[in-house]
Design a protein around this motif. Structure first.
Motif, PDB file in Angstrom:
ATOM      1  N   ILE A   1      -3.076   4.886  -9.704  1.00  0.00           N
ATOM      2  CA  ILE A   1      -3.463   5.757  -8.843  1.00  0.00           C
ATOM      3  C   ILE A   1      -2.204   7.352  -9.266  1.00  0.00           C
ATOM      4  O   ILE A   1      -2.706   8.514  -8.739  1.00  0.00           O
TER       5      ILE A   1
ATOM      6  N   THR B   1      -6.098   2.819  -3.217  1.00  0.00           N
ATOM      7  CA  THR B   1      -5.622   1.439  -3.048  1.00  0.00           C
ATOM      8  C   THR B   1      -5.768   0.454  -2.783  1.00  0.00           C
ATOM      9  O   THR B   1      -5.953  -1.308  -3.107  1.00  0.00           O
TER      10      THR B   1
ATOM     11  N   THR C   1       0.734  -1.156   0.460  1.00  0.00           N
ATOM     12  CA  THR C   1       0.139   0.283  -0.099  1.00  0.00           C
ATOM     13  C   THR C   1       1.218   1.541   0.148  1.00  0.00           C
ATOM     14  O   THR C   1       0.845   1.778  -0.818  1.00  0.00           O
TER      15      THR C   1
ATOM     16  N   THR D   1       1.070   4.143  -3.328  1.00  0.00           N
ATOM     17  CA  THR D   1       0.626   5.449  -3.089  1.00  0.00           C
ATOM     18  C   THR D   1       1.890   6.176  -3.172  1.00  0.00           C
ATOM     19  O   THR D   1       2.099   7.229  -3.900  1.00  0.00           O
TER      20      THR D   1
ATOM     21  N   SER E   1      -5.478   9.160  -2.101  1.00  0.00           N
ATOM     22  CA  SER E   1      -4.944   7.518  -2.591  1.00  0.00           C
ATOM     23  C   SER E   1      -4.376   6.758  -1.923  1.00  0.00           C
ATOM     24  O   SER E   1      -4.916   5.758  -2.392  1.00  0.00           O
ATOM     25  N   LEU E   2      -3.849   6.709  -0.763  1.00  0.00           N
ATOM     26  CA  LEU E   2      -3.424   5.948   0.247  1.00  0.00           C
ATOM     27  C   LEU E   2      -4.799   5.283   0.227  1.00  0.00           C
ATOM     28  O   LEU E   2      -5.190   3.869   0.184  1.00  0.00           O
TER      29      LEU E   2
END
Length: 219
Positions: A98, A163, A23, A27, A159-160
């Motif tokens: 992403i 994921t 993750t 990210t 964005s984290l």
């Protein structure tokens, strides 16, 4: 102590921490590329060239107007078979998804920050004999970047969390690892509690720090 060690809350942690590494990697890699894309297209939206401005606007609106999940599947499956003709591995597709998604939102952050700088700053730069590019580099951009920091931090949190959608292409991030664990142990409640707590351990301190930073920067 033994009861804790034998519980699924505790036993799921090694699985989830492996997912946390993926993750974090995806990210940070995605946001690094996303910031470059955001800077390019954000400044592109402010360009006097209609072609550049239009292309930048199309990118931003298309990405912001389509679901993240659809973008992931399109990059991983649609592009490989429909356009480029060769397979993209899941990690590359994840970072790309992403980056492209975050880039569109960062473009708006960049555009807004640059646009918020008073016109007098532009005029002062030109009065000093600087070119438009030099004025942007030495006067406008440093001030605008300061204003970008809080919303860029918010984009990191977004964005984290995004994921988690990468589990659909079998990226072993936090949610995927959680699903693998509870499919074996039949303990979805305990495992998903730990999944949520792990996200909160990252996002809450980040959000608090961003609020403090925003007050400190006075933006």
């Amino acid at each position: 102590m033994e009861a804790i060690q034998e519980s699924h809350y505790y036993n799921s942690l090694p699985f989830l921490l492996k997912g946390l590494r993926w993750t974090a990697f995806i990210t940070f890699a995605g946001l690094f590329i996303g910031f470059i894309l955001g800077a390019i297209f954000g400044l592109g939206r402010l360009s006097k060239s209609k072609i550049i401005s239009t292309l930048s606007t199309v990118y931003v609106e298309v990405v912001r107007g389509t679901p993240m999940l659809a973008q992931i599947l399109f990059i991983y499956a649609g592009l490989t078979k429909g356009i480029i003709g060769f397979n993209i591995d899941a990690v590359t597709a994840s970072i790309t998804a992403i980056a492209i998604n975050a880039g569109a939102y960062i473009a708006e952050i960049v555009r807004g920050a640059v646009y918020s700088i008073e016109k007098g700053q532009h005029e002062a730069g030109r009065a000093m004999g600087l070119t438009q590019r030099q004025t942007m580099r030495y006067i406008i951009w440093p001030q605008a970047f300061k204003r970008m920091i809080p919303p860029l931090g918010n984009q990191f949190v977004i964005s984290l969390k995004d994921t988690s959608l990468l589990s659909v292409i079998a990226i072993p991030e936090i949610v995927y690892q959680g699903k693998q664990y509870y499919n074996i142990t039949y303990s979805p409640f305990q495992t998903l509690v730990m999944v949520c707590l792990l996200y909160l351990v990252i996002t809450i301190p980040t959000s608090l720090y961003l609020r403090r930073l925003e007050r400190k920067l006075d933006v």
